[in-house]
Enzyme design. Structure first.
Site, short mmCIF file in Angstrom:
data_model
loop_
_atom_site.label_atom_id
_atom_site.label_comp_id
_atom_site.label_asym_id
_atom_site.label_seq_id
_atom_site.Cartn_x
_atom_site.Cartn_y
_atom_site.Cartn_z
CE LYS A 83 -3.77 2.02 2.79
NZ LYS A 83 -4.57 1.81 4.02
CB SER A 157 -7.93 3.48 3.27
OG SER A 157 -7.02 2.87 4.19
CB SER A 181 -7.89 0.09 5.88
OG SER A 181 -8.51 1.32 6.14
#
Length: 610
Positions: A83, A157, A181
Protein backbone atom coordinates in the site's frame (compact mmCIF):
# COMPACT_ATOMS: atom_id res chain seq x y z
CA UNK A 1 1.33 -33.44 -2.61
CA UNK A 2 0.80 -33.18 -6.35
CA UNK A 3 -0.76 -30.14 -7.92
CA UNK A 4 -2.02 -29.44 -11.43
CA UNK A 5 0.26 -27.65 -13.86
CA UNK A 6 0.46 -23.93 -13.14
CA UNK A 7 -1.34 -21.85 -15.75
CA UNK A 8 0.02 -18.48 -16.83
CA UNK A 9 -3.58 -17.29 -17.28
CA UNK A 10 -5.26 -18.58 -14.12
CA UNK A 11 -2.58 -20.28 -12.05
CA UNK A 12 -2.90 -19.69 -8.32
CA UNK A 13 -0.37 -17.47 -6.56
CA UNK A 14 -0.88 -19.00 -3.12
CA UNK A 15 2.39 -19.64 -1.31
CA UNK A 16 2.10 -23.43 -1.17
CA UNK A 17 1.52 -23.78 -4.91
CA UNK A 18 4.41 -21.51 -5.88
CA UNK A 19 6.88 -22.72 -3.26
CA UNK A 20 6.31 -26.40 -4.06
CA UNK A 21 6.70 -25.77 -7.79
CA UNK A 22 9.84 -23.67 -7.27
CA UNK A 23 11.40 -26.33 -5.05
CA UNK A 24 10.58 -29.06 -7.59
CA UNK A 25 11.96 -26.99 -10.47
CA UNK A 26 8.67 -27.14 -12.41
CA UNK A 27 8.14 -23.36 -12.23
CA UNK A 28 10.43 -20.34 -12.15
CA UNK A 29 9.97 -16.82 -10.80
CA UNK A 30 10.48 -15.32 -14.28
CA UNK A 31 7.52 -17.33 -15.60
CA UNK A 32 5.34 -16.14 -12.73
CA UNK A 33 6.43 -12.50 -13.02
CA UNK A 34 5.86 -12.52 -16.80
CA UNK A 35 2.37 -13.93 -16.27
CA UNK A 36 1.58 -11.26 -13.67
CA UNK A 37 2.59 -8.42 -15.98
CA UNK A 38 0.49 -9.96 -18.75
CA UNK A 39 -2.47 -10.01 -16.37
CA UNK A 40 -1.82 -6.37 -15.44
CA UNK A 41 -1.75 -5.39 -19.13
CA UNK A 42 -4.95 -7.28 -19.88
CA UNK A 43 -6.82 -5.48 -17.06
CA UNK A 44 -6.02 -2.04 -18.50
CA UNK A 45 -6.47 0.99 -16.26
CA UNK A 46 -7.99 -0.70 -13.21
CA UNK A 47 -6.66 1.98 -10.82
CA UNK A 48 -4.78 -0.61 -8.72
CA UNK A 49 -1.32 0.94 -8.91
CA UNK A 50 0.13 4.27 -7.87
CA UNK A 51 3.66 3.14 -8.68
CA UNK A 52 4.20 -0.03 -10.72
CA UNK A 53 7.68 -1.55 -10.83
CA UNK A 54 8.69 -1.87 -14.49
CA UNK A 55 8.38 -5.31 -16.04
CA UNK A 56 12.08 -5.16 -16.84
CA UNK A 57 13.11 -4.48 -13.23
CA UNK A 58 10.78 -7.12 -11.79
CA UNK A 59 12.13 -9.70 -14.24
CA UNK A 60 15.69 -8.74 -13.30
CA UNK A 61 14.88 -9.43 -9.66
CA UNK A 62 13.37 -12.79 -10.62
CA UNK A 63 16.34 -13.70 -12.82
CA UNK A 64 18.76 -12.85 -10.02
CA UNK A 65 17.01 -15.33 -7.74
CA UNK A 66 17.09 -18.02 -10.40
CA UNK A 67 20.79 -17.47 -11.01
CA UNK A 68 21.50 -18.18 -7.36
CA UNK A 69 19.12 -21.16 -7.28
CA UNK A 70 16.21 -22.01 -5.00
CA UNK A 71 17.48 -21.61 -1.44
CA UNK A 72 14.44 -22.42 0.68
CA UNK A 73 13.78 -18.91 1.94
CA UNK A 74 10.09 -18.69 2.89
CA UNK A 75 9.19 -16.06 0.25
CA UNK A 76 11.70 -17.00 -2.45
CA UNK A 77 10.23 -15.77 -5.75
CA UNK A 78 6.90 -14.77 -4.19
CA UNK A 79 5.36 -11.61 -5.76
CA UNK A 80 3.87 -9.00 -3.43
CA UNK A 81 2.55 -5.44 -3.37
CA UNK A 82 2.60 -2.64 -0.80
CA UNK A 83 0.00 0.00 0.00
CA UNK A 84 1.36 3.39 -1.03
CA UNK A 85 1.42 4.92 2.46
CA UNK A 86 4.22 2.49 3.35
CA UNK A 87 7.78 3.52 2.53
CA UNK A 88 9.95 1.34 0.30
CA UNK A 89 13.48 2.63 -0.05
CA UNK A 90 14.08 4.34 -3.41
CA UNK A 91 10.37 4.48 -4.36
CA UNK A 92 7.94 7.39 -4.15
CA UNK A 93 5.33 7.61 -1.38
CA UNK A 94 2.28 9.77 -2.07
CA UNK A 95 -0.43 8.81 0.47
CA UNK A 96 -2.70 9.28 -2.58
CA UNK A 97 -1.84 12.99 -2.73
CA UNK A 98 0.43 13.56 -5.72
CA UNK A 99 1.48 17.00 -4.52
CA UNK A 100 3.06 15.63 -1.32
CA UNK A 101 5.10 12.84 -2.95
CA UNK A 102 8.62 12.08 -1.73
CA UNK A 103 11.18 9.34 -2.33
CA UNK A 104 11.63 7.05 0.69
CA UNK A 105 15.10 6.66 2.18
CA UNK A 106 14.27 3.62 4.32
CA UNK A 107 11.84 0.69 4.34
CA UNK A 108 11.43 -0.15 8.01
CA UNK A 109 11.81 -3.51 9.71
CA UNK A 110 8.70 -5.25 8.33
CA UNK A 111 9.22 -4.47 4.63
CA UNK A 112 12.94 -5.19 4.87
CA UNK A 113 12.19 -8.66 6.23
CA UNK A 114 10.05 -9.44 3.16
CA UNK A 115 12.91 -8.63 0.79
CA UNK A 116 15.30 -10.61 2.98
CA UNK A 117 12.95 -13.59 2.71
CA UNK A 118 13.20 -13.50 -1.10
CA UNK A 119 9.98 -11.72 -2.09
CA UNK A 120 9.67 -9.73 -5.34
CA UNK A 121 7.89 -6.36 -5.27
CA UNK A 122 5.38 -5.67 -8.07
CA UNK A 123 4.39 -2.17 -7.03
CA UNK A 124 2.75 0.26 -4.63
CA UNK A 125 -1.02 0.27 -4.58
CA UNK A 126 -3.86 2.78 -4.62
CA UNK A 127 -5.64 3.85 -1.44
CA UNK A 128 -8.12 6.22 0.12
CA UNK A 129 -6.19 9.45 0.63
CA UNK A 130 -4.16 9.40 3.87
CA UNK A 131 -5.87 6.10 4.71
CA UNK A 132 -9.10 7.90 5.65
CA UNK A 133 -12.04 5.82 4.45
CA UNK A 134 -13.38 2.30 4.00
CA UNK A 135 -14.55 2.71 0.40
CA UNK A 136 -11.54 3.07 -1.95
CA UNK A 137 -13.00 6.11 -3.73
CA UNK A 138 -11.22 9.02 -2.02
CA UNK A 139 -8.21 9.10 -4.31
CA UNK A 140 -7.02 11.19 -7.28
CA UNK A 141 -5.76 8.01 -8.98
CA UNK A 142 -9.22 6.69 -9.79
CA UNK A 143 -11.36 4.32 -7.76
CA UNK A 144 -10.75 0.58 -7.73
CA UNK A 145 -13.70 -1.78 -8.07
CA UNK A 146 -14.58 -5.14 -6.60
CA UNK A 147 -13.06 -7.73 -8.92
CA UNK A 148 -16.57 -9.21 -9.27
CA UNK A 149 -18.42 -6.12 -10.52
CA UNK A 150 -17.06 -2.80 -11.82
CA UNK A 151 -20.09 -0.95 -10.43
CA UNK A 152 -19.26 -1.83 -6.83
CA UNK A 153 -16.61 -0.45 -4.51
CA UNK A 154 -13.47 -2.41 -3.75
CA UNK A 155 -13.47 -1.32 -0.13
CA UNK A 156 -10.75 0.79 1.39
CA UNK A 157 -8.64 2.42 2.41
CA UNK A 158 -6.37 -0.44 1.29
CA UNK A 159 -8.25 -0.74 -1.99
CA UNK A 160 -5.45 -1.41 -4.46
CA UNK A 161 -3.79 -3.88 -2.12
CA UNK A 162 -6.89 -6.06 -1.92
CA UNK A 163 -7.56 -5.97 -5.65
CA UNK A 164 -3.94 -6.80 -6.47
CA UNK A 165 -4.32 -10.08 -4.54
CA UNK A 166 -7.86 -10.88 -5.71
CA UNK A 167 -6.99 -10.26 -9.38
CA UNK A 168 -3.93 -12.52 -9.28
CA UNK A 169 -1.38 -9.70 -9.51
CA UNK A 170 0.40 -10.51 -6.24
CA UNK A 171 0.46 -13.38 -3.77
CA UNK A 172 0.02 -11.07 -0.80
CA UNK A 173 -0.09 -7.38 -0.06
CA UNK A 174 1.00 -5.26 2.87
CA UNK A 175 -1.89 -3.02 3.86
CA UNK A 176 -2.71 -0.91 6.93
CA UNK A 177 -5.58 -0.97 9.38
CA UNK A 178 -6.74 1.65 11.87
CA UNK A 179 -10.51 1.29 11.43
CA UNK A 180 -10.94 -1.74 9.18
CA UNK A 181 -8.88 -1.06 6.05
CA UNK A 182 -7.18 -4.45 6.34
CA UNK A 183 -10.51 -6.30 6.55
CA UNK A 184 -13.30 -4.52 4.64
CA UNK A 185 -11.71 -4.91 1.16
CA UNK A 186 -11.09 -8.61 1.90
CA UNK A 187 -14.83 -9.15 2.23
CA UNK A 188 -15.59 -7.42 -1.07
CA UNK A 189 -12.99 -9.39 -3.02
CA UNK A 190 -13.20 -12.96 -1.64
CA UNK A 191 -9.77 -12.94 0.00
CA UNK A 192 -8.30 -13.06 3.52
CA UNK A 193 -7.29 -10.09 5.69
CA UNK A 194 -5.00 -10.50 8.71
CA UNK A 195 -5.22 -7.61 11.18
CA UNK A 196 -2.64 -8.17 13.92
CA UNK A 197 -2.74 -6.83 17.45
CA UNK A 198 -1.45 -3.23 17.47
CA UNK A 199 2.23 -3.36 18.38
CA UNK A 200 2.83 -6.90 17.10
CA UNK A 201 4.24 -5.61 13.77
CA UNK A 202 6.39 -2.49 13.54
CA UNK A 203 4.83 0.49 11.74
CA UNK A 204 8.25 2.04 11.06
CA UNK A 205 7.56 1.86 7.32
CA UNK A 206 4.31 3.82 7.55
CA UNK A 207 4.48 7.37 6.25
CA UNK A 208 3.79 10.08 8.79
CA UNK A 209 0.98 11.47 6.65
CA UNK A 210 -2.25 10.37 8.30
CA UNK A 211 -0.84 7.56 10.43
CA UNK A 212 -2.80 6.91 13.64
CA UNK A 213 0.24 5.70 15.57
CA UNK A 214 -1.49 4.79 18.82
CA UNK A 215 -3.75 2.16 17.23
CA UNK A 216 -2.74 1.57 13.61
CA UNK A 217 -1.11 -1.63 12.44
CA UNK A 218 0.22 -3.12 9.24
CA UNK A 219 -2.15 -5.74 7.84
CA UNK A 220 -1.77 -8.55 5.31
CA UNK A 221 -4.06 -9.52 2.43
CA UNK A 222 -3.60 -13.06 1.15
CA UNK A 223 -5.45 -15.88 -0.58
CA UNK A 224 -5.58 -18.13 2.49
CA UNK A 225 -5.29 -17.77 6.24
CA UNK A 226 -2.17 -19.96 6.20
CA UNK A 227 -0.51 -17.61 3.66
CA UNK A 228 -1.47 -14.51 5.60
CA UNK A 229 -0.18 -15.91 8.88
CA UNK A 230 3.12 -17.03 7.31
CA UNK A 231 3.71 -13.47 6.13
CA UNK A 232 2.58 -12.02 9.47
CA UNK A 233 4.96 -14.35 11.28
CA UNK A 234 7.84 -13.05 9.16
CA UNK A 235 7.14 -9.37 9.73
CA UNK A 236 6.07 -9.56 13.38
CA UNK A 237 8.38 -8.78 16.26
CA UNK A 238 9.66 -6.03 18.48
CA UNK A 239 11.32 -3.09 16.75
CA UNK A 240 13.40 -1.01 19.21
CA UNK A 241 13.47 1.88 16.74
CA UNK A 242 9.68 2.30 16.71
CA UNK A 243 8.12 3.74 19.90
CA UNK A 244 4.77 1.96 19.56
CA UNK A 245 6.26 -1.48 18.95
CA UNK A 246 5.68 -3.85 21.87
CA UNK A 247 8.51 -5.98 23.32
CA UNK A 248 6.14 -8.87 24.02
CA UNK A 249 5.71 -9.25 20.24
CA UNK A 250 8.82 -11.45 20.12
CA UNK A 251 7.19 -14.07 22.35
CA UNK A 252 3.87 -14.37 20.50
CA UNK A 253 3.23 -17.73 18.80
CA UNK A 254 1.65 -17.23 15.38
CA UNK A 255 1.30 -20.81 14.13
CA UNK A 256 -2.47 -21.27 13.56
CA UNK A 257 -3.88 -23.55 16.24
CA UNK A 258 -6.43 -26.08 14.97
CA UNK A 259 -9.77 -25.48 16.69
CA UNK A 260 -10.78 -28.03 19.32
CA UNK A 261 -13.73 -30.31 18.58
CA UNK A 262 -15.89 -28.23 20.93
CA UNK A 263 -15.67 -24.48 21.46
CA UNK A 264 -17.91 -21.49 22.08
CA UNK A 265 -18.09 -18.54 19.69
CA UNK A 266 -19.89 -15.25 20.08
CA UNK A 267 -22.06 -13.25 17.70
CA UNK A 268 -23.70 -9.84 18.24
CA UNK A 269 -27.02 -10.16 20.03
CA UNK A 270 -30.43 -8.96 18.96
CA UNK A 271 -30.71 -5.65 17.17
CA UNK A 272 -26.92 -5.19 17.19
CA UNK A 273 -26.73 -7.61 14.25
CA UNK A 274 -27.51 -5.12 11.48
CA UNK A 275 -27.51 -5.52 7.68
CA UNK A 276 -29.36 -2.32 6.65
CA UNK A 277 -31.94 -4.19 4.60
CA UNK A 278 -29.49 -6.53 2.83
CA UNK A 279 -31.39 -9.80 3.18
CA UNK A 280 -28.70 -11.69 1.26
CA UNK A 281 -26.03 -10.54 3.72
CA UNK A 282 -28.29 -11.67 6.55
CA UNK A 283 -28.74 -15.08 4.88
CA UNK A 284 -25.00 -15.49 4.45
CA UNK A 285 -24.35 -14.72 8.10
CA UNK A 286 -26.96 -17.27 9.20
CA UNK A 287 -25.14 -19.81 7.03
CA UNK A 288 -21.85 -18.80 8.68
CA UNK A 289 -23.33 -19.52 12.11
CA UNK A 290 -24.53 -22.93 10.93
CA UNK A 291 -21.10 -23.67 9.44
CA UNK A 292 -19.44 -22.82 12.75
CA UNK A 293 -21.84 -25.13 14.57
CA UNK A 294 -20.97 -27.93 12.16
CA UNK A 295 -17.30 -27.34 13.03
CA UNK A 296 -18.08 -27.94 16.71
CA UNK A 297 -18.90 -24.40 17.79
CA UNK A 298 -21.61 -23.47 20.27
CA UNK A 299 -23.10 -20.08 19.48
CA UNK A 300 -23.33 -17.46 22.25
CA UNK A 301 -25.16 -14.18 21.71
CA UNK A 302 -23.10 -11.47 23.39
CA UNK A 303 -23.96 -7.97 24.52
CA UNK A 304 -22.56 -5.86 21.69
CA UNK A 305 -23.18 -2.51 23.40
CA UNK A 306 -19.56 -1.89 24.53
CA UNK A 307 -18.25 -2.67 21.05
CA UNK A 308 -20.79 -0.39 19.38
CA UNK A 309 -19.98 2.51 21.68
CA UNK A 310 -16.25 2.06 21.07
CA UNK A 311 -16.62 2.03 17.30
CA UNK A 312 -18.50 5.33 17.41
CA UNK A 313 -15.69 6.94 19.39
CA UNK A 314 -13.17 6.37 16.59
CA UNK A 315 -14.63 8.85 14.10
CA UNK A 316 -17.19 10.68 16.20
CA UNK A 317 -14.63 11.30 18.94
CA UNK A 318 -11.19 12.92 19.24
CA UNK A 319 -9.10 10.24 17.48
CA UNK A 320 -9.30 12.27 14.28
CA UNK A 321 -7.04 14.76 16.12
CA UNK A 322 -4.13 12.30 15.99
CA UNK A 323 -4.10 12.59 12.22
CA UNK A 324 -3.90 16.36 12.63
CA UNK A 325 -0.43 16.00 14.16
CA UNK A 326 0.96 15.19 10.73
CA UNK A 327 -1.75 16.46 8.41
CA UNK A 328 -2.54 19.99 9.56
CA UNK A 329 0.49 21.33 7.70
CA UNK A 330 -0.39 19.26 4.61
CA UNK A 331 -3.97 20.48 4.77
CA UNK A 332 -2.77 24.06 4.92
CA UNK A 333 -0.35 23.67 2.00
CA UNK A 334 -2.41 21.46 -0.31
CA UNK A 335 -5.99 22.24 0.71
CA UNK A 336 -7.34 22.57 -2.84
CA UNK A 337 -5.70 19.32 -3.99
CA UNK A 338 -7.08 17.18 -1.15
CA UNK A 339 -10.16 15.07 -1.89
CA UNK A 340 -13.22 17.06 -0.74
CA UNK A 341 -14.58 14.30 1.54
CA UNK A 342 -11.16 13.81 3.13
CA UNK A 343 -10.82 17.56 3.59
CA UNK A 344 -14.25 17.69 5.27
CA UNK A 345 -13.30 14.91 7.72
CA UNK A 346 -9.94 16.46 8.58
CA UNK A 347 -11.56 19.82 9.25
CA UNK A 348 -13.33 18.26 12.26
CA UNK A 349 -10.10 17.77 14.19
CA UNK A 350 -10.16 21.29 15.60
CA UNK A 351 -13.44 20.88 17.47
CA UNK A 352 -12.07 18.53 20.15
CA UNK A 353 -10.22 19.54 23.30
CA UNK A 354 -7.62 17.77 25.44
CA UNK A 355 -10.45 17.17 27.90
CA UNK A 356 -12.40 15.33 25.19
CA UNK A 357 -9.37 13.18 24.42
CA UNK A 358 -8.78 12.07 28.01
CA UNK A 359 -12.50 11.45 28.48
CA UNK A 360 -12.45 9.16 25.44
CA UNK A 361 -9.35 7.31 26.69
CA UNK A 362 -10.98 6.72 30.05
CA UNK A 363 -14.25 5.60 28.48
CA UNK A 364 -12.51 3.09 26.21
CA UNK A 365 -10.71 1.64 29.24
CA UNK A 366 -14.08 1.17 30.92
CA UNK A 367 -15.55 -0.48 27.84
CA UNK A 368 -12.58 -2.85 27.55
CA UNK A 369 -13.10 -3.77 31.19
CA UNK A 370 -16.77 -4.45 30.51
CA UNK A 371 -15.94 -6.90 27.69
CA UNK A 372 -13.45 -9.06 29.64
CA UNK A 373 -16.12 -11.51 30.84
CA UNK A 374 -17.17 -12.01 27.22
CA UNK A 375 -13.68 -13.15 26.19
CA UNK A 376 -13.52 -15.52 29.17
CA UNK A 377 -16.65 -17.26 27.86
CA UNK A 378 -15.88 -17.57 24.14
CA UNK A 379 -12.97 -18.57 21.94
CA UNK A 380 -13.69 -15.95 19.26
CA UNK A 381 -16.28 -13.35 18.37
CA UNK A 382 -17.61 -13.81 14.82
CA UNK A 383 -19.04 -10.72 13.12
CA UNK A 384 -19.94 -9.85 9.53
CA UNK A 385 -16.89 -8.13 8.04
CA UNK A 386 -19.36 -5.54 6.74
CA UNK A 387 -23.15 -5.35 6.96
CA UNK A 388 -23.49 -4.97 3.17
CA UNK A 389 -21.73 -3.66 0.04
CA UNK A 390 -22.46 -0.48 -1.94
CA UNK A 391 -22.12 0.68 -5.51
CA UNK A 392 -19.79 3.51 -6.38
CA UNK A 393 -22.78 5.68 -7.20
CA UNK A 394 -24.34 5.04 -3.80
CA UNK A 395 -21.13 6.01 -2.02
CA UNK A 396 -20.76 9.13 -4.15
CA UNK A 397 -24.28 10.17 -3.17
CA UNK A 398 -23.77 9.75 0.59
CA UNK A 399 -20.04 9.31 1.20
CA UNK A 400 -19.77 9.79 4.95
CA UNK A 401 -22.91 8.06 6.26
CA UNK A 402 -22.49 4.93 4.13
CA UNK A 403 -18.78 4.75 4.94
CA UNK A 404 -19.73 4.83 8.64
CA UNK A 405 -22.13 1.92 8.13
CA UNK A 406 -19.35 -0.19 6.65
CA UNK A 407 -17.30 0.24 9.84
CA UNK A 408 -19.82 -0.87 12.48
CA UNK A 409 -18.07 -4.25 12.89
CA UNK A 410 -14.49 -2.98 12.41
CA UNK A 411 -13.98 0.45 13.98
CA UNK A 412 -13.73 -0.77 17.58
CA UNK A 413 -11.15 -3.50 17.05
CA UNK A 414 -7.89 -1.54 17.26
CA UNK A 415 -9.16 0.80 19.96
CA UNK A 416 -9.79 -2.29 22.10
CA UNK A 417 -6.42 -3.85 21.26
CA UNK A 418 -7.93 -6.91 19.58
CA UNK A 419 -6.72 -9.00 16.65
CA UNK A 420 -8.89 -10.05 13.72
CA UNK A 421 -8.93 -12.44 10.76
CA UNK A 422 -11.33 -11.67 7.89
CA UNK A 423 -12.23 -14.56 5.59
CA UNK A 424 -14.64 -15.19 2.70
CA UNK A 425 -18.11 -16.43 3.64
CA UNK A 426 -20.01 -16.73 0.36
CA UNK A 427 -21.74 -14.88 -2.46
CA UNK A 428 -25.01 -13.01 -2.67
CA UNK A 429 -27.44 -13.98 -5.41
CA UNK A 430 -26.05 -11.14 -7.55
CA UNK A 431 -22.56 -12.68 -7.48
CA UNK A 432 -20.97 -10.27 -4.98
CA UNK A 433 -18.96 -11.72 -2.09
CA UNK A 434 -19.19 -10.94 1.60
CA UNK A 435 -17.09 -12.15 4.50
CA UNK A 436 -16.96 -12.71 8.23
CA UNK A 437 -14.28 -11.71 10.71
CA UNK A 438 -13.04 -13.65 13.72
CA UNK A 439 -11.96 -11.45 16.62
CA UNK A 440 -9.92 -12.39 19.68
CA UNK A 441 -8.04 -10.60 22.49
CA UNK A 442 -4.64 -9.12 21.75
CA UNK A 443 -1.82 -11.52 20.83
CA UNK A 444 -4.24 -14.45 20.38
CA UNK A 445 -3.80 -14.49 16.60
CA UNK A 446 -2.98 -18.22 16.54
CA UNK A 447 -6.34 -19.16 18.05
CA UNK A 448 -8.35 -16.84 15.79
CA UNK A 449 -6.40 -17.96 12.72
CA UNK A 450 -6.97 -21.64 13.41
CA UNK A 451 -10.73 -21.21 13.59
CA UNK A 452 -10.75 -18.82 10.62
CA UNK A 453 -8.76 -21.25 8.47
CA UNK A 454 -11.06 -24.16 9.33
CA UNK A 455 -14.08 -21.98 8.50
CA UNK A 456 -12.58 -20.83 5.18
CA UNK A 457 -11.83 -24.40 4.13
CA UNK A 458 -15.34 -25.47 5.10
CA UNK A 459 -16.90 -22.91 2.74
CA UNK A 460 -15.49 -24.78 -0.26
CA UNK A 461 -15.08 -21.43 -2.01
CA UNK A 462 -12.50 -20.94 -4.77
CA UNK A 463 -9.67 -18.48 -4.15
CA UNK A 464 -10.29 -14.83 -5.06
CA UNK A 465 -11.76 -14.37 -8.57
CA UNK A 466 -10.33 -17.60 -10.00
CA UNK A 467 -11.51 -21.21 -9.95
CA UNK A 468 -8.52 -22.38 -7.92
CA UNK A 469 -9.46 -24.55 -4.91
CA UNK A 470 -8.19 -24.07 -1.38
CA UNK A 471 -4.76 -25.76 -1.20
CA UNK A 472 -4.77 -29.13 0.53
CA UNK A 473 -1.98 -28.18 2.89
CA UNK A 474 -0.79 -30.37 5.72
CA UNK A 475 -0.98 -29.10 9.29
CA UNK A 476 1.97 -26.85 10.09
CA UNK A 477 4.50 -28.47 12.47
CA UNK A 478 4.68 -27.34 16.07
CA UNK A 479 7.48 -25.14 17.31
CA UNK A 480 10.29 -27.14 18.88
CA UNK A 481 9.47 -26.11 22.45
CA UNK A 482 5.94 -27.58 22.39
CA UNK A 483 5.10 -30.87 24.13
CA UNK A 484 2.06 -33.02 23.37
CA UNK A 485 -0.23 -34.48 26.02
CA UNK A 486 -3.34 -36.66 25.72
CA UNK A 487 -6.29 -35.63 27.89
CA UNK A 488 -9.20 -37.93 28.60
CA UNK A 489 -11.65 -36.23 30.99
CA UNK A 490 -12.38 -32.80 32.41
CA UNK A 491 -9.62 -31.23 30.29
CA UNK A 492 -11.33 -32.12 27.00
CA UNK A 493 -12.45 -29.21 24.85
CA UNK A 494 -15.65 -27.68 26.22
CA UNK A 495 -15.14 -29.38 29.60
CA UNK A 496 -14.70 -27.52 32.93
CA UNK A 497 -10.89 -27.77 33.13
CA UNK A 498 -10.03 -27.13 29.48
CA UNK A 499 -9.01 -23.59 30.46
CA UNK A 500 -6.01 -25.06 32.30
CA UNK A 501 -4.63 -25.93 28.86
CA UNK A 502 -5.65 -22.83 26.92
CA UNK A 503 -4.42 -20.35 29.53
CA UNK A 504 -0.98 -21.99 29.35
CA UNK A 505 -0.83 -21.55 25.58
CA UNK A 506 -2.22 -24.98 24.74
CA UNK A 507 -3.28 -25.70 21.17
CA UNK A 508 -5.55 -28.52 20.06
CA UNK A 509 -3.87 -30.98 17.69
CA UNK A 510 -6.25 -33.85 16.99
CA UNK A 511 -8.71 -36.39 18.38
CA UNK A 512 -7.39 -39.94 18.72
CA UNK A 513 -8.15 -43.31 20.31
CA UNK A 514 -6.03 -45.43 22.58
CA UNK A 515 -5.21 -49.01 21.78
CA UNK A 516 -7.49 -51.75 23.19
CA UNK A 517 -5.37 -52.02 26.33
CA UNK A 518 -7.24 -49.50 28.53
CA UNK A 519 -10.26 -49.28 30.79
CA UNK A 520 -12.03 -46.09 31.89
CA UNK A 521 -13.71 -45.53 35.27
CA UNK A 522 -15.88 -42.72 36.65
CA UNK A 523 -14.24 -41.49 39.85
CA UNK A 524 -16.52 -40.46 42.71
CA UNK A 525 -15.94 -37.52 45.01
CA UNK A 526 -14.10 -35.29 42.52
CA UNK A 527 -15.09 -31.76 41.57
CA UNK A 528 -15.54 -31.37 38.72
CA UNK A 529 -16.28 -35.02 37.85
CA UNK A 530 -13.27 -36.86 36.41
CA UNK A 531 -12.52 -40.27 34.97
CA UNK A 532 -9.62 -42.59 35.69
CA UNK A 533 -7.82 -44.32 32.83
CA UNK A 534 -5.81 -47.45 33.58
CA UNK A 535 -3.90 -49.93 31.48
CA UNK A 536 -5.87 -53.21 31.62
CA UNK A 537 -4.47 -56.70 31.63
CA UNK A 538 -7.60 -57.94 29.84
CA UNK A 539 -10.98 -56.74 28.66
CA UNK A 540 -9.87 -53.28 27.61
CA UNK A 541 -11.11 -51.13 24.75
CA UNK A 542 -10.25 -48.03 22.71
CA UNK A 543 -10.85 -44.78 24.61
CA UNK A 544 -11.25 -41.43 22.87
CA UNK A 545 -8.66 -38.81 23.85
CA UNK A 546 -7.71 -35.35 22.65
CA UNK A 547 -4.09 -34.53 21.87
CA UNK A 548 -3.10 -31.02 22.95
CA UNK A 549 0.29 -29.32 22.82
CA UNK A 550 1.74 -26.96 25.41
CA UNK A 551 4.86 -24.78 25.40
CA UNK A 552 7.58 -26.40 27.49
CA UNK A 553 7.14 -24.00 30.42
CA UNK A 554 3.37 -24.40 30.43
CA UNK A 555 3.70 -28.18 30.08
CA UNK A 556 5.87 -28.44 33.17
CA UNK A 557 3.56 -26.25 35.24
CA UNK A 558 0.50 -28.17 34.06
CA UNK A 559 2.00 -31.57 34.95
CA UNK A 560 3.14 -30.36 38.36
CA UNK A 561 -0.43 -29.39 39.32
CA UNK A 562 -2.13 -32.71 38.48
CA UNK A 563 -3.76 -33.99 41.71
CA UNK A 564 -3.61 -37.58 42.96
CA UNK A 565 -4.77 -40.21 42.15
CA UNK A 566 -4.17 -38.95 38.62
CA UNK A 567 -0.77 -38.77 36.98
CA UNK A 568 0.90 -39.00 33.60
CA UNK A 569 2.58 -41.76 31.66
CA UNK A 570 2.93 -43.09 28.15
CA UNK A 571 -0.32 -44.00 26.38
CA UNK A 572 -0.38 -46.38 23.41
CA UNK A 573 -2.61 -45.16 20.57
CA UNK A 574 -4.49 -47.32 18.07
CA UNK A 575 -2.12 -46.19 15.29
CA UNK A 576 0.83 -47.71 17.16
CA UNK A 577 2.35 -44.45 18.37
CA UNK A 578 2.81 -43.33 21.97
CA UNK A 579 2.01 -40.03 23.63
CA UNK A 580 2.27 -38.64 27.14
CA UNK A 581 -1.17 -38.70 28.75
CA UNK A 582 -3.32 -38.98 31.85
CA UNK A 583 -3.35 -42.25 33.82
CA UNK A 584 -4.84 -43.17 37.17
CA UNK A 585 -3.47 -45.14 40.12
CA UNK A 586 -5.00 -48.60 39.99
CA UNK A 587 -5.95 -48.51 43.68
CA UNK A 588 -8.27 -45.54 43.04
CA UNK A 589 -10.67 -47.41 40.78
CA UNK A 590 -11.80 -49.99 43.36
CA UNK A 591 -15.58 -49.90 43.53
CA UNK A 592 -15.84 -47.21 40.84
CA UNK A 593 -18.17 -47.61 37.80
CA UNK A 594 -16.46 -49.11 34.76
CA UNK A 595 -17.50 -46.90 31.80
CA UNK A 596 -15.21 -48.38 29.16
CA UNK A 597 -18.21 -49.42 27.06
CA UNK A 598 -18.98 -45.75 26.34
CA UNK A 599 -15.61 -45.34 24.58
CA UNK A 600 -14.79 -42.01 26.21
CA UNK A 601 -15.62 -39.48 28.91
CA UNK A 602 -17.65 -37.15 26.69
CA UNK A 603 -19.94 -39.96 25.52
CA UNK A 604 -20.37 -41.12 29.11
CA UNK A 605 -21.28 -37.64 30.37
CA UNK A 606 -23.78 -37.27 27.54
CA UNK A 607 -25.40 -40.57 28.53
CA UNK A 608 -25.65 -39.39 32.14
CA UNK A 609 -27.26 -36.13 31.04
CA UNK A 610 -29.75 -38.00 28.87
Amino acid sequence: MSKPDWSAATGSLDLDTLTEAYAAGTLTPTIVISAIYNRIASRGDDHVWIHLISREDALKAAAALEAEGYDGRPLWGIPFSVKDCNDVIGLPTTNALKESAYVATSSGQAITRLFDAGAILIGKTNMDQFGIGLVGMRTPYGACSSVFDERYISGGSSSGSAVSVAAGLSSFSIANDAAGSGRVPAGFNNIVGIKPTPGLVSNACVSGGGCVKTIETLAVFALTVDDGMKVTELIAGYDPTYPFSKPEADAVKLTPAAPPPRFRFGIPNGAALRFFGDTEAERLFREAVARMQALGGEVVEVDFTPFEETQRILYEGPWICERALSLDAVLEEHRDAIHPVTRQILSNSGKFTALDTFAAIHRIAELKRDTRPIWEDIAVLMVPTTPTIYTKDEIAGDPIALNARLGIYTNFVNLMGLCGIAVPNGFRDDGLPLGVTFLAPGFEEAKAAGIAAAFHRATGLPLAMFDNPYPNTAARPLDEDYREIAVVGAHLSGMPLNHELTTRGGVFRRTAKTSNAYRLYALSGTAPPKPGLIRAREGGGPITVEIWALPAAGFGDFIARIPAPLGVGKLSLEDGTEVTGFLCESTAIAGQPDITVHGGWRAYRQSVAA
